[in-house]
Design an enzyme around this catalytic site. Structure first.
Site, PDB file in Angstrom:
ATOM      1  CB  CYS A  42      -0.992  -0.024   1.168  1.00  0.00           C
ATOM      2  SG  CYS A  42      -0.244   0.000   2.815  1.00  0.00           S
TER       3      CYS A  42
ATOM      4  CG  ASN B 235       4.255  -1.740   5.282  1.00  0.00           C
ATOM      5  OD1 ASN B 235       5.385  -2.051   5.667  1.00  0.00           O
ATOM      6  ND2 ASN B 235       3.279  -2.603   5.291  1.00  0.00           N
TER       7      ASN B 235
ATOM      8  CB  CYS C 146      -3.823   1.795   6.987  1.00  0.00           C
ATOM      9  SG  CYS C 146      -3.608   3.294   7.966  1.00  0.00           S
ATOM     10  NE  ARG C 147      -4.568   1.452   1.700  1.00  0.00           N
ATOM     11  CZ  ARG C 147      -4.376   2.200   0.630  1.00  0.00           C
ATOM     12  NH1 ARG C 147      -5.233   2.120  -0.381  1.00  0.00           N
ATOM     13  NH2 ARG C 147      -3.346   3.011   0.551  1.00  0.00           N
ATOM     14  CB  SER C 148       0.175  -3.542   2.879  1.00  0.00           C
ATOM     15  OG  SER C 148       1.001  -2.591   3.488  1.00  0.00           O
TER      16      SER C 148
ATOM     17  CG  ASP D 265      -5.328   5.790   2.271  1.00  0.00           C
ATOM     18  OD1 ASP D 265      -5.360   5.398   3.458  1.00  0.00           O
ATOM     19  OD2 ASP D 265      -4.457   6.537   1.824  1.00  0.00           O
TER      20      ASP D 265
HETATM   21  P1  4NP Z   1      -1.851   2.822   4.022  1.00  0.00           P
HETATM   22  O1  4NP Z   1      -2.523   4.162   4.564  1.00  0.00           O
HETATM   23  O2  4NP Z   1      -1.286   3.161   2.665  1.00  0.00           O
HETATM   24  O3  4NP Z   1      -3.009   1.884   3.929  1.00  0.00           O
HETATM   25  O4  4NP Z   1      -0.810   2.419   5.029  1.00  0.00           O
HETATM   26  C1  4NP Z   1      -1.858   5.385   4.657  1.00  0.00           C
HETATM   27  C2  4NP Z   1      -0.978   5.608   5.684  1.00  0.00           C
HETATM   28  C3  4NP Z   1      -0.359   6.837   5.814  1.00  0.00           C
HETATM   29  C4  4NP Z   1      -0.625   7.841   4.895  1.00  0.00           C
HETATM   30  C5  4NP Z   1      -1.511   7.608   3.856  1.00  0.00           C
HETATM   31  C6  4NP Z   1      -2.122   6.381   3.736  1.00  0.00           C
HETATM   32  N1  4NP Z   1      -0.022   9.093   5.048  1.00  0.00           N
HETATM   33  O5  4NP Z   1      -0.403  10.036   4.297  1.00  0.00           O
HETATM   34  O6  4NP Z   1       0.874   9.273   5.899  1.00  0.00           O
END
Ligand code: 4NP
Length: 149
Positions: free
Chosen positions: A7, A10, A12-14, A123
């Protein structure tokens, strides 16, 4: 089979996808490996987001041993399947692939559930919806397992 979940952050989703897939690997007693990474290095070394930890825990999965790391080019050789959460992750990884063999490893994870529809795992970092994300990942990971066992 070596699977890498990817993602943006790294956190939240992955990490959820990794935890869910690890449980399925164990349940099916498969000699598979799973890891996860982010296309950004923004959260390098960080624990998963507390909301991902909580939703995983609610489903009996502990993901607190995971730490965020950035996707690296060698991952395209080290893994057999590279599963992206959304089209932006997908194109960022695809841009790094230089061989057809590398490119063939990269897929949107939801295409296992909804072939050719190119749907995204949303996201949840700003908008929330971690339980919905968990359910989407659980269903798509199950499809991945069923596709290769
Ligand atoms: P992820 O979510 O890609 O599912 O881990 C996010 C985590 C952090 C951010 C964006 C999406 N960020 O903007 O810091």
């Amino acid at each position: 089979m070596k699977i890498l979940m990817v993602c943006l952050g790294n956190i939240c989703r992955s990490p959820l996808a990794e935890g869910i897939m690890l449980r399925k690997i164990k349940a099916h007693q498969l000699a598979w490996e799973v890891d996860s990474a982010g296309t950004s290095g923004w959260h390098e070394g960080a624990l998963p987001d507390r909301r991902s930890i909580a939703v995983a825990k609610a489903h009996g999965i502990d993901i607190t041993d995971q730490r965020s790391r950035q996707f690296k080019h060698i991952d395209l050789d080290n893994f057999d399947l590279v599963l992206a959460m959304d089209s932006s992750n997908y194109s960022n990884i695809m841009r790094l692939a230089n061989t057809d063999k590398q490119k063939a490893k990269i897929h949107l994870i939801l295409n296992f559930l909804y072939p050719n529809e190119n749907r995204a795992v949303p996201d949840p970092y700003y908008e929330g919806g971690f339980e919905k994300v968990y359910q989407m990942l659980d269903e798509s990971c199950e499809k991945v397992v069923q596709s290769y066992i």
